[in-house]
Design an enzyme around this catalytic site. Structure first.
Site, PDB file in Angstrom:
ATOM      1  N   ASN A 217      41.095  45.039  36.744  1.00 63.00           N
ATOM      2  CA  ASN A 217      42.142  46.016  37.057  1.00 63.00           C
ATOM      3  C   ASN A 217      43.431  45.622  36.359  1.00 63.00           C
ATOM      4  OD1 ASN A 217      43.774  44.270  38.906  1.00 63.00           O
ATOM      5  ND2 ASN A 217      41.838  44.255  40.025  1.00 63.00           N
ATOM      6  N   ASP A 288      36.807  45.409  45.227  1.00 66.01           N
ATOM      7  CA  ASP A 288      36.093  45.614  46.487  1.00 66.01           C
ATOM      8  C   ASP A 288      34.586  45.495  46.294  1.00 66.01           C
ATOM      9  OD1 ASP A 288      38.331  46.025  48.069  1.00 66.01           O
ATOM     10  OD2 ASP A 288      38.551  48.072  47.317  1.00 66.01           O
ATOM     11  N   LYS A 298      23.447  41.436  26.716  1.00 65.62           N
ATOM     12  CA  LYS A 298      24.384  42.538  26.480  1.00 65.62           C
ATOM     13  C   LYS A 298      23.634  43.881  26.545  1.00 65.62           C
ATOM     14  CE  LYS A 298      27.652  44.311  23.165  1.00 65.62           C
ATOM     15  NZ  LYS A 298      28.076  44.324  21.781  1.00 65.62           N
TER      16      LYS A 298
END
Ligand code: C5P
Length: 408
Positions: A217, A288, A298
């Site tokens: 974030n 969360d 990958k």
């Protein structure tokens, strides 16, 4: 609105003393840093210091005449050892030689700087930043003198360890100008958390999807790092558990770096178990959910353009886990909301079962140098007006310290 960073020594008068040593070259940088933070700087040098850096350089950087001689006639009453210290807020000796520490320990007055230190008002803080060869630092006489000056309430800053100008390696290097500056700024802060252990989380978490990708974030870690610095300034032993950020560890704190929410949880729980923490401040923006089907390799685009299917599971709530402990530390949470802060903040404090919750608007603060906070506690809410994050962090630490002492 962008708030200019506060000058952290605004209005402070500092008497900067230089004694003989190669680290005098760092005193030039230190003087610039002090002036930049708003301090007015009066330089006093010993004769030996002038062998390493000229008074003219120090005069140009401080913007004031430099004093060396005890018998200097520029001070009208011929008493520079008295007059120069009477309106300053602190005396800082950087670099401070072995010889000068010995003189301070013994009360010897044989030049302007040593006489000025002995003649200082009792309450005027004196800070010294030792700089010397490792053998000189370890010498029994020096160590004896160091203990004596500490007992006399002189604050010692450093020294650090590392390579020395003489080619040897070890303790005795003068701290860097930015470190000395940080110590000096801290010396003016109230020691409201003196000796207390404070645990802080900061930054974002990073939840991997595959070996090279992940979910994170926009938290920069700046607010949490400012809170950690402010807690250290208030005299606390600070452990900072940090998600990935580009920030340097706040001076004086113990930083443990982690990536995922689970790692942050495990480190925090271990810290709480290992050391009685007085305060836990959860500033981190923790994910969360984490990806439960992390790919070992990958993820590749497939020929049929099939999209990867990510599955999620819930992360542990670190703050709630700490708050639920028996003998939990005083717990402070942060809430980054996008709207209706007053309503969401008050509810979240109750839901998390914590005494204090700090609300802010996430997208108005992430990555910024300033912020605006609302503190929610059982008696309601209090707003801390928009300011730079360091100032807000100090206000927050002072609010926490007040609540901590009245909770006893
Ligand atoms: O519930 P929410 O994520 O909005 O709560 C934010 C507060 O909870 C912050 O103090 C954050 O550091 C903390 N938190 C946590 N562990 C999580 C999620 C949030 O400690 N997994």
């Amino acid at each position: 609105m962008n708030v200019k960073r506060a000058m952290r020594l605004n209005g402070k008068k500092i008497l900067l003393g230089l004694t003989g040593g190669i680290a005098c070259y760092k005193a030039a940088e230190l003087t610039r840093a002090l002036v930049k933070e708003g301090a007015s700087v009066q330089v006093v040098m010993t004769k030996a210091a002038t062998e390493f850096i000229t008074p003219m350089t120090m005069q140009a950087l401080s913007g004031r005449e430099v004093f060396v001689d005890q018998w200097d006639a520029r001070i009208a009453n011929h008493m520079p050892h008295i007059d120069l210290s009477r309106d300053v807020n602190a005396i800082l000796i950087a670099p401070c030689s072995t010889n000068f520490i010995a003189k301070l320990a013994q009360g010897i007055c044989d030049d302007l700087l040593s006489t000025l230190c002995i003649a200082r008002p009792t309450k005027l803080p004196l800070l010294i930043a030792p700089a010397m060869n490792v053998e000189m630092w370890q010498n029994a006489a020096t160590q004896r003198n160091v203990l004596q000056v500490i007992a006399d309430s002189i604050q010692i800053i450093g020294p650090g360890a590392g390579e020395q100008a003489c080619g040897e390696t070890g303790m005795g290097r003068m701290l860097e100008p930015t470190q000395i500056l940080t110590e000096l700024i801290a010396s003016f802060q109230a020691k409201t958390l003196l000796g207390k252990h404070v645990l802080i989380t900061a930054g974002p978490s990073f939840e991997p999807i595959d070996p090279v990708r992940g979910i994170t974030n926009l938290s920069s870690g700046k607010m949490g790092y400012a809170v950690a610095q402010a807690a250290w300034e208030a005299g606390a032993h600070v452990t900072l558990v940090s998600g990935p950020t580009g920030l340097e560890a706040p001076y004086g704190t113990h930083r443990i770096q982690v990536q995922t929410a689970q790692q942050m949880h495990d480190v925090v729980m271990a810290q709480v178990a290992h050391q009685k923490q007085a305060v836990f401040i959860a500033v981190a923006a923790v994910a969360d959910w984490r990806v439960s089907n992390v790919s070992e390799q990958k993820l590749k685009k497939s020929a049929e353009s099939r999209l990867p299917q990510l599955e999620f599971e819930e992360n542990p709530d670190i703050l709630a886990s700490v708050a639920a402990l028996e003998n939990a530390p005083y717990c402070v949470g942060f809430a980054a909301e996008s709207e209706r802060l007053l309503e969401h903040g008050a509810n979240k404090r109750i839901k998390k079962n914590i005494p204090l919750l700090v609300g802010n608007i996430g997208h108005q603060t992430f990555g910024q140098d300033d912020n605006e906070l609302v503190l929610f506690d059982e008696s309601g809410y209090k707003q801390l007006a928009r300011a730079d994050k360091s100032s807000l962090a100090r206000q927050l630490i002072s609010e926490i310290a007040q609540r901590l002492s009245s909770a006893k």
